[in-house]
Design a protein around this motif. Structure first.
Motif, PDB file in Angstrom:
ATOM      1  N   THR A  78       0.845  -1.192   0.000  1.00 15.19           N
ATOM      2  CA  THR A  78       0.000   0.000   0.000  1.00 15.19           C
ATOM      3  C   THR A  78       0.882   1.243   0.000  1.00 15.19           C
ATOM      4  O   THR A  78       2.029   1.212   0.448  1.00 15.19           O
ATOM      5  N   GLU A  79       0.338   2.341  -0.522  1.00 13.77           N
ATOM      6  CA  GLU A  79       1.071   3.599  -0.478  1.00 13.77           C
ATOM      7  C   GLU A  79       0.953   4.200   0.905  1.00 13.77           C
ATOM      8  O   GLU A  79      -0.108   4.164   1.516  1.00 13.77           O
ATOM      9  N   ALA A  80       2.060   4.746   1.395  1.00 16.79           N
ATOM     10  CA  ALA A  80       2.076   5.350   2.727  1.00 16.79           C
ATOM     11  C   ALA A  80       2.809   6.681   2.657  1.00 16.79           C
ATOM     12  O   ALA A  80       3.748   6.832   1.864  1.00 16.79           O
ATOM     13  N   PRO A  81       2.412   7.641   3.494  1.00 15.61           N
ATOM     14  CA  PRO A  81       3.200   8.871   3.603  1.00 15.61           C
ATOM     15  C   PRO A  81       4.633   8.482   3.968  1.00 15.61           C
ATOM     16  O   PRO A  81       4.839   7.585   4.794  1.00 15.61           O
ATOM     17  N   SER A  82       5.600   9.151   3.345  1.00 17.68           N
ATOM     18  CA  SER A  82       6.993   8.740   3.496  1.00 17.68           C
ATOM     19  C   SER A  82       7.921   9.946   3.544  1.00 17.68           C
ATOM     20  O   SER A  82       7.629  10.982   2.946  1.00 17.68           O
ATOM     21  N   SER A  83       9.024   9.794   4.245  1.00 15.13           N
ATOM     22  CA  SER A  83      10.097  10.785   4.272  1.00 15.13           C
ATOM     23  C   SER A  83      11.395  10.079   3.919  1.00 15.13           C
ATOM     24  O   SER A  83      11.622   8.946   4.339  1.00 15.13           O
ATOM     25  N   ILE A  84      12.228  10.756   3.158  1.00 19.08           N
ATOM     26  CA  ILE A  84      13.571  10.266   2.861  1.00 19.08           C
ATOM     27  C   ILE A  84      14.548  11.243   3.488  1.00 19.08           C
ATOM     28  O   ILE A  84      14.472  12.450   3.250  1.00 19.08           O
ATOM     29  N   LEU A  85      15.433  10.709   4.320  1.00 21.60           N
ATOM     30  CA  LEU A  85      16.484  11.497   4.941  1.00 21.60           C
ATOM     31  C   LEU A  85      17.823  11.021   4.379  1.00 21.60           C
ATOM     32  O   LEU A  85      18.218   9.877   4.608  1.00 21.60           O
ATOM     33  N   ALA A  86      18.492  11.885   3.625  1.00 19.78           N
ATOM     34  CA  ALA A  86      19.805  11.557   3.072  1.00 19.78           C
ATOM     35  C   ALA A  86      20.862  11.794   4.146  1.00 19.78           C
ATOM     36  O   ALA A  86      20.773  12.763   4.905  1.00 19.78           O
ATOM     37  N   PHE A  87      21.852  10.890   4.231  1.00 17.31           N
ATOM     38  CA  PHE A  87      22.884  11.044   5.261  1.00 17.31           C
ATOM     39  C   PHE A  87      24.263  10.717   4.741  1.00 17.31           C
ATOM     40  O   PHE A  87      24.428  10.098   3.691  1.00 17.31           O
ATOM     41  N   ARG A  88      25.256  11.132   5.531  1.00 17.22           N
ATOM     42  CA  ARG A  88      26.657  10.796   5.315  1.00 17.22           C
ATOM     43  C   ARG A  88      27.213  10.374   6.664  1.00 17.22           C
ATOM     44  O   ARG A  88      26.817  10.901   7.708  1.00 17.22           O
ATOM     45  N   ALA A  89      28.141   9.445   6.647  1.00 12.85           N
ATOM     46  CA  ALA A  89      28.761   8.970   7.887  1.00 12.85           C
ATOM     47  C   ALA A  89      30.044   8.232   7.541  1.00 12.85           C
ATOM     48  O   ALA A  89      30.364   8.024   6.369  1.00 12.85           O
ATOM     49  N   THR A  90      30.736   7.807   8.589  1.00 10.74           N
ATOM     50  CA  THR A  90      31.930   6.975   8.441  1.00 10.74           C
ATOM     51  C   THR A  90      31.755   5.758   9.342  1.00 10.74           C
ATOM     52  O   THR A  90      31.276   5.879  10.464  1.00 10.74           O
ATOM     53  N   VAL A  91      32.114   4.586   8.809  1.00 15.84           N
ATOM     54  CA  VAL A  91      32.144   3.358   9.594  1.00 15.84           C
ATOM     55  C   VAL A  91      33.463   2.665   9.301  1.00 15.84           C
ATOM     56  O   VAL A  91      33.766   2.380   8.140  1.00 15.84           O
ATOM     57  N   ASP A  92      34.237   2.429  10.352  1.00 13.56           N
ATOM     58  CA  ASP A  92      35.516   1.731  10.212  1.00 13.56           C
ATOM     59  C   ASP A  92      36.379   2.357   9.117  1.00 13.56           C
ATOM     60  O   ASP A  92      36.965   1.670   8.291  1.00 13.56           O
ATOM     61  N   GLY A  93      36.414   3.685   9.093  1.00 16.62           N
ATOM     62  CA  GLY A  93      37.236   4.396   8.124  1.00 16.62           C
ATOM     63  C   GLY A  93      36.641   4.519   6.738  1.00 16.62           C
ATOM     64  O   GLY A  93      37.247   5.131   5.862  1.00 16.62           O
TER      65      GLY A  93
END
Length: 140
Positions: A78-93
């Motif tokens: 089903t279609e649902a209200p949605s948000s997309i949050l773009a991110f940046r990060a570092t994991v283990d270099g």
């Protein structure tokens, strides 16, 4: 709009690394689709446990964008209200670029959560760190 308020509260909790503030934002039966596991993490306790691990392993985590709309859910299509949050990060270099897709129920709580990251080397580093964290917490 309650979905946008939930997305903003979610973003603030993650940026402050406040896992406890996430609890009332998720439905009891929330499903989290991860890039490191084929089947979803299911239920609020498991998803909160996963977030506890993620908040510890991400370094320099920051959201860099926010988009609103609708999208088909994975569970029932089903279609649902949605948000997309773009991110940046570092994991283990490894530098990670990713998005969090939050999909909401009628009350504005997150019922589905999908994480997508790139590049492949970052996905592998994330998978290893998540597994180690979940194992240490007794969740894997």
């Amino acid at each position: 709009m309650k979905e946008q308020q939930t997305a903003e509260r979610f973003r603030a909790a993650v940026e402050k690394r406040d896992a406890a503030a996430l609890e009332d934002l998720f439905t009891e039966d929330v499903r989290l689709y991860s890039p490191v596991k084929f089947t979803p993490f299911e239920g609020r306790p498991m998803v909160l446990g996963l977030f506890g691990v993620l908040l510890r392993i991400f370094e320099d985590f920051r959201y860099v964008g926010h988009f609103e709309g609708t999208a088909e859910t994975s569970a029932d299509g089903t279609e649902a209200p949605s948000s997309i949050l773009a991110f940046r990060a570092t994991v283990d270099g490894k530098q990670i670029h990713g998005i969090d897709l939050l999909q909401f129920d009628e009350a504005g709580r997150v019922k589905e959560f999908t994480v997508m990251v790139r590049p492949q080397s970052a996905v592998q580093a994330l998978g290893q760190a998540v597994l180690a964290g979940l194992t240490a917490e007794g969740l894997a």
